[in-house]
Structures are given as structure tokens and as C-alpha cells.
Write an enzyme that holds these catalytic residues in place. Structure first.
Site, PDB file in Angstrom:
ATOM      1  N   THR A 172       0.823  -1.210   0.000  1.00  0.00           N
ATOM      2  CA  THR A 172       0.000   0.000   0.000  1.00  0.00           C
ATOM      3  C   THR A 172       0.859   1.263   0.000  1.00  0.00           C
ATOM      4  O   THR A 172       0.655   2.160  -0.816  1.00  0.00           O
ATOM      5  CB  THR A 172      -0.902   0.020   1.243  1.00  0.00           C
ATOM      6  OG1 THR A 172      -0.090  -0.288   2.381  1.00  0.00           O
ATOM      7  CG2 THR A 172      -2.021  -0.972   1.143  1.00  0.00           C
ATOM      8  N   PHE A 230      -8.195   5.417   3.129  1.00  0.00           N
ATOM      9  CA  PHE A 230      -7.845   4.665   4.336  1.00  0.00           C
ATOM     10  C   PHE A 230      -9.057   3.969   4.945  1.00  0.00           C
ATOM     11  O   PHE A 230      -9.026   3.547   6.104  1.00  0.00           O
ATOM     12  CB  PHE A 230      -7.160   5.584   5.355  1.00  0.00           C
ATOM     13  CG  PHE A 230      -5.775   6.009   4.930  1.00  0.00           C
ATOM     14  CD1 PHE A 230      -4.738   5.096   4.876  1.00  0.00           C
ATOM     15  CD2 PHE A 230      -5.522   7.313   4.552  1.00  0.00           C
ATOM     16  CE1 PHE A 230      -3.459   5.469   4.457  1.00  0.00           C
ATOM     17  CE2 PHE A 230      -4.246   7.704   4.131  1.00  0.00           C
ATOM     18  CZ  PHE A 230      -3.215   6.777   4.082  1.00  0.00           C
ATOM     19  N   CYS A 235      -8.018   2.453   8.399  1.00  0.00           N
ATOM     20  CA  CYS A 235      -6.616   2.087   8.557  1.00  0.00           C
ATOM     21  C   CYS A 235      -6.052   2.586   9.883  1.00  0.00           C
ATOM     22  O   CYS A 235      -6.250   3.728  10.254  1.00  0.00           O
ATOM     23  CB  CYS A 235      -5.822   2.699   7.406  1.00  0.00           C
ATOM     24  SG  CYS A 235      -4.097   2.229   7.415  1.00  0.00           S
TER      25      CYS A 235
HETATM   26  C1  HEM Z   1      -6.879  -1.058   7.221  1.00  0.00           C
HETATM   27  C2  HEM Z   1      -5.376   1.513   3.375  1.00  0.00           C
HETATM   28  C3  HEM Z   1      -0.904   1.695   5.274  1.00  0.00           C
HETATM   29  C4  HEM Z   1      -2.285  -1.309   8.810  1.00  0.00           C
HETATM   30  C5  HEM Z   1      -6.849  -0.349   6.033  1.00  0.00           C
HETATM   31  C6  HEM Z   1      -8.011  -0.101   5.192  1.00  0.00           C
HETATM   32  C7  HEM Z   1      -7.583   0.603   4.121  1.00  0.00           C
HETATM   33  C8  HEM Z   1      -6.163   0.826   4.271  1.00  0.00           C
HETATM   34  C9  HEM Z   1      -8.430   1.075   2.948  1.00  0.00           C
HETATM   35  C10 HEM Z   1      -9.433  -0.607   5.451  1.00  0.00           C
HETATM   36  C11 HEM Z   1      -9.602  -1.906   4.737  1.00  0.00           C
HETATM   37  C12 HEM Z   1     -11.027  -2.398   4.700  1.00  0.00           C
HETATM   38  O1  HEM Z   1     -11.987  -1.637   4.817  1.00  0.00           O
HETATM   39  O2  HEM Z   1     -11.186  -3.611   4.518  1.00  0.00           O
HETATM   40  C13 HEM Z   1      -4.034   1.772   3.574  1.00  0.00           C
HETATM   41  C14 HEM Z   1      -3.235   2.574   2.669  1.00  0.00           C
HETATM   42  C15 HEM Z   1      -1.974   2.636   3.206  1.00  0.00           C
HETATM   43  C16 HEM Z   1      -1.991   1.867   4.438  1.00  0.00           C
HETATM   44  C17 HEM Z   1      -3.750   3.196   1.378  1.00  0.00           C
HETATM   45  C18 HEM Z   1      -0.758   3.352   2.720  1.00  0.00           C
HETATM   46  C19 HEM Z   1      -0.761   4.392   1.911  1.00  0.00           C
HETATM   47  C20 HEM Z   1      -0.886   0.923   6.413  1.00  0.00           C
HETATM   48  C21 HEM Z   1       0.264   0.715   7.274  1.00  0.00           C
HETATM   49  C22 HEM Z   1      -0.123  -0.154   8.257  1.00  0.00           C
HETATM   50  C23 HEM Z   1      -1.519  -0.472   8.025  1.00  0.00           C
HETATM   51  C24 HEM Z   1       1.640   1.363   7.072  1.00  0.00           C
HETATM   52  C25 HEM Z   1       0.651  -0.721   9.435  1.00  0.00           C
HETATM   53  C26 HEM Z   1       1.746  -0.245   9.905  1.00  0.00           C
HETATM   54  C27 HEM Z   1      -3.646  -1.489   8.679  1.00  0.00           C
HETATM   55  C28 HEM Z   1      -4.440  -2.304   9.587  1.00  0.00           C
HETATM   56  C29 HEM Z   1      -5.768  -2.215   9.138  1.00  0.00           C
HETATM   57  C30 HEM Z   1      -5.753  -1.358   7.959  1.00  0.00           C
HETATM   58  C31 HEM Z   1      -3.914  -3.089  10.778  1.00  0.00           C
HETATM   59  C32 HEM Z   1      -6.993  -2.875   9.777  1.00  0.00           C
HETATM   60  C33 HEM Z   1      -7.629  -1.898  10.734  1.00  0.00           C
HETATM   61  C34 HEM Z   1      -8.852  -2.485  11.439  1.00  0.00           C
HETATM   62  O3  HEM Z   1      -9.764  -2.965  10.768  1.00  0.00           O
HETATM   63  O4  HEM Z   1      -8.875  -2.435  12.676  1.00  0.00           O
HETATM   64  N1  HEM Z   1      -5.747   0.230   5.458  1.00  0.00           N
HETATM   65  N2  HEM Z   1      -3.251   1.357   4.608  1.00  0.00           N
HETATM   66  N3  HEM Z   1      -1.945   0.192   6.905  1.00  0.00           N
HETATM   67  N4  HEM Z   1      -4.464  -0.937   7.714  1.00  0.00           N
HETATM   68 FE1  HEM Z   1      -3.865   0.299   6.238  1.00  0.00          FE
END
Ligand code: HEM
Length: 465
Positions: A272, A402, A409
Site C-alpha cells: 500500500t 484509508f 486504517c
Molecule cells: C486497514 C489503506 C498503510 C495497517 C486499512 C483499510 C484501508 C487501508 C483502505 C481498510 C480496509 C477495509 O476496509 O477492509 C491503507 C493505505 C496505506 C496503508 C492506502 C498506505 C498508503 C498501512 C500501514 C499499516 C496499516 C503502514 C501498518 C503499519 C492497517 C491495519 C488495518 C488497515 C492493521 C486494519 C484496521 C482495522 O480494521 O482495525 N488500510 N493502509 N496500513 N491498515 Fe492500512
């Protein structure tokens, strides 16, 4: 009755609409189908499920604001449960481990906590500058690949206190964990595309998958044991996982839960963030005016000196560029939700009735280019619209790279800080050019979306050492 039928291509008996979808690029198929229906909504029969796909700002805003629509893991996210079970990213919302891990880990991802990881991020970013400087201006750089390594190495350092050293090894000799993760990704993508009974018959692939899984968990366990035996007051993600306490129950995460979420960070945070940076490089090189504005901002703030944490809040145009790249190319391109605990008919837009609790897919590509929000120049890269003063005026739920609500996220601050550091370090020292001056952006779908065949040259800037 004002109700309208939800349009969609006719399903075939047994096969449903599978032939309307390119399994190698499902996101492109979903986007193209949205374009071929004039309205903001259509339906597809995939497997046994009828899925609803929505794309206009108006409808997406309605769905994301209604509390009964809750994240529902589908496709590769669902299959990732074979690896990381009920981790934050893969959990069903009702699973207890989601709430425990969420409460325990949220503080470690706040702006102050993330600031403490500046040194690690700077370390890996500098390694990339060094690699690209040494590559020489004549060589073609696969930017998406190197930027994904940047993100993966950063996460390994922050969440596992482990160095993958991706930039100093041969490309065909990755760290064993990277190898295992890649194998797992490939298998999970295949599993998502075929029926479960077929997967059961893939003995040799399944054995390899189990081996990779076991290797991953063993290594993660060693990392945890090592940190427990050598306590450190570092404010990194590893300490948050190992020592964090759930404020509601006072409990710590179980070892399984720690491992699931450690792996979840690597999986959710590397492609991502890496691909965000790759898309950003593309848009900057393709838009010389924005490129010059960004470089000027970085020169004014950093000069010829080292990047320090205080600089990060002084780069508003850089931040706007990151937001704008995520608008045009949301690297997680689809959100999935499902209505929970609803009695009676479920209507969308007051006129489209769902066929029970169906999965709804939100197409971020369309949401982020809806002319009613972004205007006639929605297709153009214009970072100015994302400067804080303009960003604050956007209507709710217009920019969702996000995700949404409680299931948004957890790593967005982490990603923005890492990306800002990388951009500042890279543009201070290097100038970028397309290898093919006529390069046209095309999109490849892996776990997230990435620019296909994007090769660049990096040239050390005159007067900069
Ligand atoms: C959830 C995007 C970077 C950890 C999500 C979701 C999106 C997203 C759209 C929700 C997914 C869903 O609805 O199914 C992004 C983008 C990133 C990024 C575009 C970078 C530009 C990161 C980073 C980490 C991370 C660097 C960890 C260090 C997580 C986690 C979730 C999550 C653990 C689940 C949260 C939950 O449901 O409690 N991300 N992410 N992400 N992301 Fe990111």
C-alpha cells in the site's frame, strides 16, 4: 412504487457473472462495468453470492454514513484469514480479538508515537537514496519494486526489530521472510479466485503454503522471545505488540494475536505505502509544474542539510501531493461492507432494494473522481486541492483511501510519515525521468494496485552532495 431494479449483466446458470470479470484484474473489470452502467449501482452474481457495487459520491456517502453497514472481509482479505486469522485487518467485526487488538494498538499509531519511529524510517529512506544514487543515471529503475522494499524494510525494522537489508542484497536472493510472504501472497490470491473444493486438491501448493506459514510464525516467535529477553524502552510497534495492555480489560495480547497482527502490519502496510510512492513519482514526473513546486518546498525546508523531525510539519505541499496521489490511485481500491442486524427491507438511495444482507463493494476509483465533488478537472493531478485549507472543506466521505469508521486504517499516520521522509530525502538529492518519455500509466493488480512497467532514471542533482 418508486422502487427500481438494480441493473447488472445477466448471470449464467451455475457460473453467474464470473465471465464478466477478469480474475487477474478484478478491480479493472469492476470499474469498467461501473462505466458501462449509466447509474451509480449495479449487481453481479459471484459464486453463490449476489454482490452490489456502488460508485457515486451520493450513494457511497449514504452507505458509509449508515451504521448498519459494517466492514466485511471478502476475496483475498477473507483468504488471508488462512494466515493471519482474526488480525485487525482480517477480523469480522464481531470477533473479540479485533476489539482487544484495536484498543491495545491504537495508541502506538498516534502522531506522537509515530514520531518516535523517525529514525528507523530515515535509516531505510537513506538506504534507498544511496542505492538509487549508485545505480547511476543511465540505468532503469523498477520504482514500484524498490519502493515496496522500502516499505517492507521499514515495517520489519519497526514491527520486528529485524533488518531485511533488501537494498544491499541481490534481487533474486530476498530475505527468507520476504520469500515466504511472497509465496503466501501468490497462494492466497489463487485461493480467492477458485472454489474451496479445488483448493483442497492442490496438495503440493498446500504443503508449501503450510511450510511458509510455519516458517513465518516461528520467526515471529523468535522475535517476540528476543524482545522479552532483552527489554527495550523503544517506542516501536514491536513493543506495542509485546507489552501493550488493553485499557478496557488490562490484558495483554496472546502470542498468537501478536504474531497475527505483526504479520498483518507487514501485509497491510508494505504494498500500500510502496505503491502510493510509486504512483506519486509517476504523477510528479508527468506533471512538471507540481514536480517543481514540490522540489522547491523541499529545498526551502531542508536546504543542503539533513532531514530532522521538525521538518515534517513544514511540508504542506508534499502532504497534499500524497493525498492527491491516493485520490487518483487509491492503492486499496475497493471497500467491502455488509448490513448487520437489519430487520425488514434494506433500501439504498431510497429506491434500490437489497436482496437480504448482501455484500456491497465501494469503488474508490469512481468515488474519488466524482465530478459533483471534484469538478471537471477530477481526472487531473492537482495537489493544490488537497492543501489543508481545501482538504478541510471536502464533504464527508469524499476521500476514503484509508477506509471507513472503526475499521479505517490504523497505519495512516505511519504511512504518511514514512512517505514524507522518503519523498523529502529522494527529491533533495535526485532528479527523476521516465525511461520511456511516452510512458502511459497502466495499472497492475496485485494485493493492491500498482503502476505497471514504470521504469525511471534517477540523476544526482547538480550542486547537491
Ligand atoms: C486497514 C489503506 C498503510 C495497517 C486499512 C483499510 C484501508 C487501508 C483502505 C481498510 C480496509 C477495509 O476496509 O477492509 C491503507 C493505505 C496505506 C496503508 C492506502 C498506505 C498508503 C498501512 C500501514 C499499516 C496499516 C503502514 C501498518 C503499519 C492497517 C491495519 C488495518 C488497515 C492493521 C486494519 C484496521 C482495522 O480494521 O482495525 N488500510 N493502509 N496500513 N491498515 Fe492500512
Amino acid at each position: 412504487d418508486k422502487r427500481e431494479a438494480i441493473p447488472g449483466p445477466s448471470p449464467l446458470p451455475l457460473l453467474g457473472n464470473i465471465r464478466d470479470i477478469d480474475v487477474k484484474n478484478t478491480v479493472r473489470s469492476l470499474n469498467e462495468l461501473a462505466d458501462s452502467y449509466a447509474g451509480p449501482i449495479y449487481r453481479l452474481k459471484l459464486g453463490v453470492a449476489n454482490v452490489i457495487i456502488i460508485s457515486s459520491y451520493e450513494l457511497v456517502n449514504e452507505v458509509l454514513a449508515r451504521k448498519e453497514f459494517i466492514k466485511y472481509p471478502v476475496g483475498t482479505v477473507m483468504r488471508m484469514r488462512d494466515v493471519i486469522h482474526d488480525s485487525l485487518i482480517t477480523a469480522f467485526h464481531h470477533e473479540e480479538n479485533w476489539a482487544i487488538a484495536h484498543r491495545t494498538l491504537v495508541p502506538a499509531f498516534g502522531p506522537l508515537a509515530i514520531k518516535q519511529m523517525f529514525r528507523e524510517m530515515h535509516d531505510i529512506g537513506s538506504q534507498l537514496v544511496q542505492k538509487w544514487t549508485q545505480t547511476g543515471a543511465d540505468a532503469a529503475i523498477d520504482v514500484a519494486e524498490d519502493l515496496q522494499s522500502l516499505a517492507l524494510d521499514t515495517l520489519a525494522l519497526c514491527a520486528m526489530d529485524t533488518r531485511f537489508n533488501s537494498f544491499s542484497r541481490d534481487a533474486d536472493q530476498p530475505h527468507k521472510l520476504v520469500d515466504a510472504l511472497n509465496g503466501i501472497f501468490t497462494e492466497v490470491t489463487m485461493r480467492a479466485a477458485r472454489p474451496a473444493w479445488f483448493t483442497k486438491l492442490q496438495w503440493s501448493a498446500n504443503r508449501k503454503f503450510d511450510e511458509n506459514n510455519a516458517f513465518l510464525r516461528k520467526l515471529a516467535h523468535e522475535v517476540i522471545d528476543h524482545r522479552r529477553a532483552n527489554p527495550s524502552d523503544k517506542k516501536d510497534l514491536l513493543n506495542a505488540l509485546v507489552s501493550g495492555k488493553d485499557p478496557a480489560t488490562g490484558k495483554r495480547l496472546t502470542d498468537d494475536c501478536i504474531i497475527n497482527n505483526m504479520m498483518a502490519f507487514l501485509i497491510a502496510g508494505s504494498e500500500t505505502t510502496g505503491n502510493l510512492l510509486a504512483f506519486l513519482l509517476y504523477y510528479l514526473v508527468a506533471n512538471p509544474k507540481a514536480y517543481a513546486t514540490l522540489q522547491k518546498e523541499i529545498d526551502q525546508v531542508l536546504g543542503n542539510g539533513p532531514l530532522v523531525p521538525e521538518h515534517l510539519s513544514k511540508l504542506p505541499y508534499t502532504k497534499a501531493c500524497l493525498r492527491e496521489a491516493l485520490r487518483l490511485q487509491p492503492t486499496v481500491p475497493v471497500l467491502a461492507v455488509k448490513p448487520v442486524d437489519v430487520e425488514g427491507p434494506i433500501l439504498l438511495g431510497k429506491k434500490w432494494e437489497l436482496d437480504g444482507p448482501q455484500t456491497i463493494l465501494v469503488l474508490l476509483h469512481h468515488l474519488h473522481r466524482d465530478a459533483s465533488v471534484w469538478g471537471d478537472d477530477a481526472e487531473d493531478f492537482k495537489p493544490e486541492r488537497m492543501l489543508d485549507q481545501n482538504f478541510a472543506k471536502l464533504p464527508p466521505n469524499a476521500w476514503k483511501p484509508f477506509g471507513n469508521g472503526q475499521r479505517a486504517c490504523i497505519g495512516n499516520e505511519f504511512a504518511f510519515q514514512e512517505a514524507t521522509i522518503a519523498v523529502a530525502l529522494l527529491f533533495q538529492k535526485l532528479d527523476f525521468f521516465f525511461v520511456d518519455p511516452d510512458y502511459k500509466l497502466s495499472i497492475k493488480q496485485a494485493a493492491s494496485i500498482k503502476p505497471a512497467n514504470l521504469f525511471m532514471r534517477a540523476k544526482p542533482r547538480a550542486g547537491v552532495d
